[in-house]
Scaffold this motif. Structure first.
Motif, PDB file in Angstrom:
ATOM      1  N   ARG A  17       0.831  -1.205   0.000  1.00  0.00           N
ATOM      2  CA  ARG A  17       0.000   0.000   0.000  1.00  0.00           C
ATOM      3  C   ARG A  17       0.870   1.262   0.000  1.00  0.00           C
ATOM      4  NH1 ARG A  17      -2.547  -1.151   4.264  1.00  0.00           N
ATOM      5  NH2 ARG A  17      -1.382   0.147   5.704  1.00  0.00           N
ATOM      6  N   ILE A  18       1.900   1.269   0.824  1.00  0.00           N
ATOM      7  CA  ILE A  18       2.800   2.421   0.883  1.00  0.00           C
ATOM      8  C   ILE A  18       3.515   2.602  -0.456  1.00  0.00           C
ATOM      9  CG2 ILE A  18       4.922   3.324   1.933  1.00  0.00           C
ATOM     10  CD1 ILE A  18       3.949   2.024   4.593  1.00  0.00           C
ATOM     11  N   LEU A  19       3.957   1.525  -1.061  1.00  0.00           N
ATOM     12  CA  LEU A  19       4.660   1.613  -2.346  1.00  0.00           C
ATOM     13  C   LEU A  19       3.759   2.221  -3.414  1.00  0.00           C
ATOM     14  CD1 LEU A  19       7.272   0.996  -3.913  1.00  0.00           C
ATOM     15  CD2 LEU A  19       6.298  -1.267  -4.426  1.00  0.00           C
ATOM     16  N   VAL A  20       2.508   1.799  -3.463  1.00  0.00           N
ATOM     17  CA  VAL A  20       1.566   2.358  -4.437  1.00  0.00           C
ATOM     18  C   VAL A  20       1.350   3.846  -4.158  1.00  0.00           C
ATOM     19  CG1 VAL A  20      -0.848   2.338  -5.197  1.00  0.00           C
ATOM     20  CG2 VAL A  20       0.406   0.195  -4.960  1.00  0.00           C
ATOM     21  N   ARG A  21       1.135   4.196  -2.906  1.00  0.00           N
ATOM     22  CA  ARG A  21       0.926   5.611  -2.549  1.00  0.00           C
ATOM     23  C   ARG A  21       2.157   6.458  -2.833  1.00  0.00           C
ATOM     24  NH1 ARG A  21      -0.399   6.071   3.271  1.00  0.00           N
ATOM     25  NH2 ARG A  21      -0.429   8.290   2.766  1.00  0.00           N
ATOM     26  N   ALA A  22       3.333   5.866  -2.702  1.00  0.00           N
ATOM     27  CA  ALA A  22       4.575   6.598  -2.951  1.00  0.00           C
ATOM     28  C   ALA A  22       4.698   7.015  -4.417  1.00  0.00           C
ATOM     29  CB  ALA A  22       5.780   5.747  -2.541  1.00  0.00           C
ATOM     30  N   TRP A  23       4.123   6.228  -5.318  1.00  0.00           N
ATOM     31  CA  TRP A  23       4.206   6.514  -6.751  1.00  0.00           C
ATOM     32  C   TRP A  23       2.966   7.217  -7.292  1.00  0.00           C
ATOM     33  CZ3 TRP A  23       8.291   6.881  -9.613  1.00  0.00           C
ATOM     34  CH2 TRP A  23       9.440   6.198  -9.240  1.00  0.00           C
ATOM     35  N   ARG A  24       2.007   7.514  -6.451  1.00  0.00           N
ATOM     36  CA  ARG A  24       0.797   8.214  -6.892  1.00  0.00           C
ATOM     37  C   ARG A  24       0.557   9.428  -6.013  1.00  0.00           C
ATOM     38  NH1 ARG A  24      -0.933   2.712  -8.005  1.00  0.00           N
ATOM     39  NH2 ARG A  24      -1.291   2.560 -10.251  1.00  0.00           N
ATOM     40  N   GLY A  36      11.000   6.780  -5.574  1.00  0.00           N
ATOM     41  CA  GLY A  36      12.368   6.268  -5.690  1.00  0.00           C
ATOM     42  C   GLY A  36      12.893   5.752  -4.362  1.00  0.00           C
ATOM     43  N   PHE A  37      12.606   6.492  -3.308  1.00  0.00           N
ATOM     44  CA  PHE A  37      12.989   6.064  -1.966  1.00  0.00           C
ATOM     45  C   PHE A  37      12.297   4.753  -1.609  1.00  0.00           C
ATOM     46  CE2 PHE A  37      11.881   6.075   2.594  1.00  0.00           C
ATOM     47  CZ  PHE A  37      13.157   5.986   3.133  1.00  0.00           C
ATOM     48  N   ALA A  38      10.991   4.692  -1.844  1.00  0.00           N
ATOM     49  CA  ALA A  38      10.236   3.478  -1.505  1.00  0.00           C
ATOM     50  C   ALA A  38      10.726   2.277  -2.308  1.00  0.00           C
ATOM     51  CB  ALA A  38       8.746   3.702  -1.732  1.00  0.00           C
ATOM     52  N   SER A  44      13.218  -2.863   3.666  1.00  0.00           N
ATOM     53  CA  SER A  44      14.083  -2.883   4.848  1.00  0.00           C
ATOM     54  C   SER A  44      13.634  -1.942   5.964  1.00  0.00           C
ATOM     55  CB  SER A  44      15.515  -2.530   4.444  1.00  0.00           C
ATOM     56  OG  SER A  44      15.577  -1.219   3.948  1.00  0.00           O
ATOM     57  N   LEU A  45      12.570  -1.175   5.750  1.00  0.00           N
ATOM     58  CA  LEU A  45      12.108  -0.249   6.784  1.00  0.00           C
ATOM     59  C   LEU A  45      11.444  -1.003   7.931  1.00  0.00           C
ATOM     60  CD1 LEU A  45      10.526   2.595   4.599  1.00  0.00           C
ATOM     61  CD2 LEU A  45      12.817   2.515   5.606  1.00  0.00           C
ATOM     62  N   ASN A  46      11.742  -0.580   9.165  1.00  0.00           N
ATOM     63  CA  ASN A  46      11.084  -1.211  10.318  1.00  0.00           C
ATOM     64  C   ASN A  46       9.724  -0.542  10.544  1.00  0.00           C
ATOM     65  OD1 ASN A  46      11.421   1.150  11.991  1.00  0.00           O
ATOM     66  ND2 ASN A  46      13.519   0.500  12.462  1.00  0.00           N
ATOM     67  N   ASP A  47       8.973  -1.044  11.497  1.00  0.00           N
ATOM     68  CA  ASP A  47       7.615  -0.530  11.737  1.00  0.00           C
ATOM     69  C   ASP A  47       7.611   0.956  12.093  1.00  0.00           C
ATOM     70  OD1 ASP A  47       6.322  -2.908  11.139  1.00  0.00           O
ATOM     71  OD2 ASP A  47       6.248  -3.583  13.222  1.00  0.00           O
ATOM     72  N   ALA A  48       8.554   1.393  12.903  1.00  0.00           N
ATOM     73  CA  ALA A  48       8.605   2.817  13.275  1.00  0.00           C
ATOM     74  C   ALA A  48       8.898   3.677  12.047  1.00  0.00           C
ATOM     75  CB  ALA A  48       9.659   3.044  14.352  1.00  0.00           C
ATOM     76  N   GLU A  49       9.778   3.211  11.166  1.00  0.00           N
ATOM     77  CA  GLU A  49      10.087   3.961   9.953  1.00  0.00           C
ATOM     78  C   GLU A  49       8.894   3.973   9.001  1.00  0.00           C
ATOM     79  OE1 GLU A  49      14.893   3.358   9.554  1.00  0.00           O
ATOM     80  OE2 GLU A  49      13.594   1.669   9.065  1.00  0.00           O
ATOM     81  N   LEU A  50       8.155   2.873   8.936  1.00  0.00           N
ATOM     82  CA  LEU A  50       6.940   2.846   8.117  1.00  0.00           C
ATOM     83  C   LEU A  50       5.919   3.840   8.656  1.00  0.00           C
ATOM     84  CD1 LEU A  50       6.543  -0.995   7.505  1.00  0.00           C
ATOM     85  CD2 LEU A  50       7.266   0.728   5.836  1.00  0.00           C
ATOM     86  N   ASP A  51       5.779   3.892   9.990  1.00  0.00           N
ATOM     87  CA  ASP A  51       4.879   4.878  10.612  1.00  0.00           C
ATOM     88  C   ASP A  51       5.283   6.290  10.210  1.00  0.00           C
ATOM     89  OD1 ASP A  51       3.572   2.790  11.938  1.00  0.00           O
ATOM     90  OD2 ASP A  51       4.556   3.186  13.870  1.00  0.00           O
ATOM     91  N   GLU A  52       6.573   6.571  10.309  1.00  0.00           N
ATOM     92  CA  GLU A  52       7.087   7.892   9.984  1.00  0.00           C
ATOM     93  C   GLU A  52       6.853   8.235   8.510  1.00  0.00           C
ATOM     94  OE1 GLU A  52      11.345  10.211   9.869  1.00  0.00           O
ATOM     95  OE2 GLU A  52      11.143   8.509  11.232  1.00  0.00           O
ATOM     96  N   ALA A  81      16.458  10.819  10.526  1.00  0.00           N
ATOM     97  CA  ALA A  81      17.355  10.058   9.654  1.00  0.00           C
ATOM     98  C   ALA A  81      16.598   9.542   8.431  1.00  0.00           C
ATOM     99  CB  ALA A  81      17.973   8.896  10.433  1.00  0.00           C
ATOM    100  N   LEU A  82      15.353   9.141   8.597  1.00  0.00           N
ATOM    101  CA  LEU A  82      14.564   8.657   7.467  1.00  0.00           C
ATOM    102  C   LEU A  82      14.369   9.768   6.434  1.00  0.00           C
ATOM    103  CD1 LEU A  82      12.342   6.091   6.791  1.00  0.00           C
ATOM    104  CD2 LEU A  82      10.945   8.138   6.872  1.00  0.00           C
ATOM    105  N   PHE A  83      14.028  10.967   6.885  1.00  0.00           N
ATOM    106  CA  PHE A  83      13.834  12.082   5.963  1.00  0.00           C
ATOM    107  C   PHE A  83      15.141  12.405   5.248  1.00  0.00           C
ATOM    108  CE2 PHE A  83      13.434  16.510   4.680  1.00  0.00           C
ATOM    109  CZ  PHE A  83      12.199  16.499   4.053  1.00  0.00           C
ATOM    110  N   ASP A  84      16.241  12.381   5.971  1.00  0.00           N
ATOM    111  CA  ASP A  84      17.542  12.639   5.348  1.00  0.00           C
ATOM    112  C   ASP A  84      17.859  11.587   4.285  1.00  0.00           C
ATOM    113  OD1 ASP A  84      17.914  14.906   6.878  1.00  0.00           O
ATOM    114  OD2 ASP A  84      19.192  13.901   8.362  1.00  0.00           O
ATOM    115  N   ARG A  85      17.538  10.335   4.571  1.00  0.00           N
ATOM    116  CA  ARG A  85      17.748   9.281   3.564  1.00  0.00           C
ATOM    117  C   ARG A  85      16.866   9.517   2.353  1.00  0.00           C
ATOM    118  NH1 ARG A  85      16.891   4.959   7.511  1.00  0.00           N
ATOM    119  NH2 ARG A  85      15.631   3.905   5.969  1.00  0.00           N
TER     120      ARG A  85
END
Length: 106
Positions: A17-24, A36-38, A44-52, A81-85
């Motif tokens: 779901r996140i991958l689809v939303r990332a490209w739309r 591109g990030f997604a 490899s993102l953990n649950d906290a990073e997915l939340d963020e 760190a996630l935003f910086d990545r």
């Protein structure tokens, strides 16, 4: 076509779901940055990073674009760190100038 180069076959439903939303996103530049990030990191993102990432993707695309390009200051809650990545996936949105005497490519 979404622009994604990553298969979602190995992803759980939340990551799909996140991958689809990332490209739309609604703004092509944000498709390229967040998508591109997604593509590169969703597996490899953990649950906290997915939340963020989901919280960030709920923000206005115009605001996110200004934050990643440095046009506006990034709010404290997204200085992570996630935003910086994710910022490292920002392509060069400025077209290269056409040298004098050469026609621009169409």
């Amino acid at each position: 076509m979404t622009g994604t180069t990553r298969s979602s076959a190995d992803l759980d439903p939340r990551r799909r779901r996140i991958l689809v939303r990332a490209w739309r996103r609604g703004i092509r530049e944000m498709d390229l940055v967040i998508g591109g990030f997604a593509d590169a990191e969703i597996g490899s993102l953990n649950d906290a990073e997915l939340d963020e990432l989901e919280l960030l993707m709920a923000e206005d695309d115009g605001d996110i674009l200004r934050w990643v390009t440095g046009e506006a200051e990034t709010p404290e809650r997204f200085r992570t760190a996630l935003f910086d990545r994710m910022r490292s996936y920002v392509p060069d949105f400025e077209p290269e100038p056409t040298p004098k005497g050469q026609a621009a490519e169409q």
